[in-house]
Enzyme design. Structure first.
Site, PDB file in Angstrom:
ATOM      1  N   ALA A 611       0.809  -1.388   0.087  1.00 21.79           N
ATOM      2  CA  ALA A 611      -0.087   0.002   0.044  1.00 21.79           C
ATOM      3  C   ALA A 611       0.921   1.116   0.124  1.00 21.79           C
ATOM      4  O   ALA A 611       1.761   1.149   0.727  1.00 21.79           O
ATOM      5  CB  ALA A 611      -0.163  -0.148   1.722  1.00 21.79           C
ATOM      6  N   HIS A 612       0.513   2.411  -0.760  1.00 19.56           N
ATOM      7  CA  HIS A 612       1.519   3.489  -0.824  1.00 19.56           C
ATOM      8  C   HIS A 612       0.562   4.407  -2.000  1.00 19.56           C
ATOM      9  O   HIS A 612      -0.480   4.108  -2.383  1.00 19.56           O
ATOM     10  CB  HIS A 612       2.423   3.574  -1.694  1.00 19.56           C
ATOM     11  CG  HIS A 612       2.261   2.668  -3.144  1.00 19.56           C
ATOM     12  ND1 HIS A 612       2.150   1.503  -3.217  1.00 19.56           N
ATOM     13  CD2 HIS A 612       2.707   3.292  -4.416  1.00 19.56           C
ATOM     14  CE1 HIS A 612       2.290   1.370  -4.330  1.00 19.56           C
ATOM     15  NE2 HIS A 612       2.018   2.430  -4.901  1.00 19.56           N
ATOM     16  N   ALA A 613       1.053   5.953  -1.659  1.00 21.37           N
ATOM     17  CA  ALA A 613       0.410   6.506  -2.265  1.00 21.37           C
ATOM     18  C   ALA A 613       1.670   7.707  -2.586  1.00 21.37           C
ATOM     19  O   ALA A 613       2.272   7.490  -2.892  1.00 21.37           O
ATOM     20  CB  ALA A 613      -1.140   7.505  -1.030  1.00 21.37           C
TER      21      ALA A 613
END
Length: 692
Positions: A611-613
């Site tokens: 998960a990352h942005a």
């Protein structure tokens, strides 16, 4: 005379210089034997009509030399202007494509038959090849009564097809070259895309984007804009309306450029076409990945690509990892964007790249098949060639720093002095490091020495290493024998680097700057790196950048979490980083929203998600957390669901976390370890399994 013979004759008439046999064989798809037979037939015809023959120029190729009066007589004999009007098959096909797509009049086959001065059977073969060519793009050509030939397919695909074919035909010649410098193919192209339009687009580019930039990206943008404009003026429009989101991060100069195109050419305003053109022109450049949701995927693919090519070619590209990974990272970022909208680059240098860097090209091509499977999109040979350029640049840099040598032992029975002379000659003439000079009574020492080859002045037996028996004095004829021996054992070569490893010094300088409250930005890091490079000081980035074990604290590990779904799993795994201020609430929301919009791209391997942005969406500092799930959850990934382990990565730039990404790639490739991690019952056990 057959069409192929006429095409070949036309090639010689059009050239003022010798044409190599390799060029002719490649262009006409003939073997050397068949080509020589064709030239013999042509010469028979020329002699029978009292013209000069096609001569062989030693070491250069074939040349036909005609006076002005002979040229006129030859054109009269064959009933057409061989230099300007008779089209080869490739030229006819390009003319057909452009006339159908960009011409102002309806196109009928019988008219083209007369125009090209060819038979119906020849034109039928042209059409068969054209249909095969178009099939690669998902476009069909139909013959409709009273309408003539028309293309059937999505408009954006037709535009991409036109751009690809035209770009390959134009090759490396500048778009604004005078007509006298253009090939016949280029003259055909500019018959349908007038040079006046190209020149005006070029001027607008100078004013809105750059007047000094002169590279492949500029050429691609100007060419595509010209094709787009002709199709747009003809009333062909794209129907997709999803371009607005894709153009949010496009440089402002592109918006100014497209605005000026609409205004200066008096085009009817169309918001959808405006956004489409901005998007397409933005894909013709390496992407600024700091503003892309695909940055993690691009980094993983670029790291995997370097590892794959290095393992395949045995070339130590990891020594140039920082610059190579950065270039690949940006290019792959743009490639991911193009793949999403089914647009890929045409590469006019593809042939030269395949010829000159064949080994690297094949290795990149091998990984491209892995990428195609992962992305569910086919990677074209043109894109493979672009990726190969990055490696060939690094190879050139490596070759400036690294030499290859062989390590050998000399066996000589003519005395120590003669043995040393042979050893020195081998070192001087062939870059061979001689570790020892022995007598034939000391051969049992050979296998105890770290050597690759054995040179002996007498025959010896029971030697496990490659052996060459030579005279103690190296004569002219001996050199060829030694060269052949070395080539046969090229896999024994060793690398010699002239760069001093200064990893500790590099790390100390960065630590000192941090103690002085200097924030290590990407620009500062690059500046220090450049200083080291100029002073021939190398360093290992893997030793400098943090690894998972350096930043993953016990409090960042969540064991057997109960998640109600994929959204909940992201919320759970992000909590440790949220609690200690590494990320903000905005970052968590952004991670969930991007999966909703772009799909399960964060599922990076079997049962593993990252998960990352984007960094600007709430990443305050570098951080990592992880959660194992009591019950695996589905993200909607076709092959890698269900997810058993999910990491959350907070990255503030494109380089400081690269070792973490490499650790995750190792995990992707170890499904057994993933299963073991999914079953652990404590944080300590998790670390023991993860770090071995």
């Amino acid at each position: 005379m057959r069409d192929r013979s006429l095409e070949l004759l036309r090639k010689f008439v059009a050239s003022d210089f010798p044409v190599s046999i390799e060029t002719l064989c490649e262009e006409f798809k003939l073997s050397q034997r068949t080509l020589r037979s064709e030239i013999k037939n042509l010469n028979d015809c020329l002699m029978n009509n009292e013209f000069p023959i096609i001569e062989t120029v030693r070491g250069k190729g074939f040349l036909l030399t005609l006076s002005k009066s002979q040229m006129i007589d030859l054109m009269g004999l064959f009933g057409s202007d061989l230099k300007d009007e008779f089209y080869s098959r490739d030229e006819r096909i390009i003319d057909l494509v452009l006339d159908i797509a960009l011409g102002q009049n309806k196109v009928f086959l019988y008219q083209k038959e007369e125009e090209y001065k060819i038979s119906k059977s020849t034109l039928d073969e042209d059409m068969r090849r054209l249909r095969t060519l178009l099939k690669e793009y998902g476009v069909e050509v139909l013959s409709i009564p009273k309408q003539g030939l028309v293309f059937e397919g999505k408009e954006r695909i037709i535009r991409t097809m036109l751009y690809s074919l035209v770009n390959k035909a134009i090759d490396n010649v500048a778009l604004i070259d005078n007509i006298k410098n253009q090939s016949t193919l280029q003259q055909i192209i500019f018959k349908y895309i007038p040079l006046g339009i190209i020149n005006e687009i070029n001027q607008i580019y100078d004013q809105s984007i750059s007047s000094s930039e002169e590279n492949l990206y500029r050429k691609n943008r100007i060419l595509f804009t010209g094709i787009w404009m002709v199709r747009y003026n003809m009333g062909f429009y794209v129907k997709n309306t999803n371009w607005v989101r894709a153009t949010e991060n496009a440089p402002n100069g592109l918006h100014v450029f497209v605005t000026a195109i609409f205004e200066q050419f008096g085009l009817a305003p169309d918001k959808n076409e405006f956004n489409y053109l901005v998007f397409m022109l933005n894909t013709f450049n390496s992407k600024d990945m700091n503003n892309s949701v695909e940055w993690a995927q691009a980094q993983i693919l670029s790291i995997q690509l370097i590892q794959y090519v290095e393992n395949t070619t045995k070339i130590p590209f990891s020594k140039k990892e920082a610059a190579l990974q950065e270039g690949l990272y940006k290019h792959i970022g743009g490639l991911l964007n193009r793949l999403r909208y089914d647009t890929q680059f045409a590469n006019p240098m593809k042939g030269n790249i395949k010829s000159n860097y064949g080994e690297i090209y094949k290795a990149v091509e091998g990984f491209s098949k892995v990428m195609s499977t992962t992305l569910d999109k086919e990677i074209t040979e043109d894109e493979v060639a672009f990726l190969t350029i990055h490696f060939s640049t690094s190879l050139s840099e490596l070759n400036q720093e690294i030499e290859y040598c062989y390590r050998a032992v000399v066996i000589c029975n003519h005395g120590v002095a003669t043995g040393k002379l042979l050893a020195e000659n081998l070192k001087e003439l062939f870059n061979i490091e001689v570790l020892a000079v022995l007598s034939s009574r000391e051969t049992e020492l050979i296998n105890k020495l770290d050597v690759d080859l054995v040179f002996s002045t007498v025959p010896i037996s029971e030697v496990s290493k490659p052996l060459l028996v030579i005279d103690p004095i190296i004569k002219r004829e001996s050199k060829e024998v030694i060269y052949n021996f070395l080539n046969q054992n090229s896999d024994c070569k060793r690398l010699i680097s002239h760069h001093e490893n200064a990893t500790q010094m590099f790390s100390s300088i960065l630590n000192l700057m941090e103690k002085q409250d200097i924030k290590i930005t990407k620009e500062i890091y690059s500046d220090v790196e450049e200083i080291f490079r100029k002073n021939r000081l190398s360093f290992n980035t893997r030793e400098i950048q943090p690894m998972i074990k350096d930043i993953l604290k016990d409090t960042d590990i969540i064991i057997q979490a109960k998640a109600s779904g994929w959204e909940d799993s992201i919320t759970i795994v992000s909590k440790p980083l949220l609690d200690d201020g590494t990320i903000t609430d905005q970052y968590v929301t952004a991670m969930i929203d991007t999966v909703k919009e772009f799909g399960p791209y964060i599922v990076i391997g079997p049962h593993l998600a990252l998960a990352h942005a984007r960094p600007e969406e709430g990443a305050n500092r570098l951080g990592l957390s992880v959660a194992t799930l009591e019950e695996p959850v589905n993200f909607g990934h076709e092959t890698n669901d269900p997810v058993k382990i999910i990491f959350c990565l907070s990255a503030i730039d494109s380089f400081s976390h690269l070792n973490i990404m490499k650790n995750l790639i190792d995990l992707i490739n170890d499904e057994e370890k993933i299963d073991q991690l999914a079953e652990v019952k404590s944080e300590e056990e998790f670390k023991q399994v993860l770090f071995g």
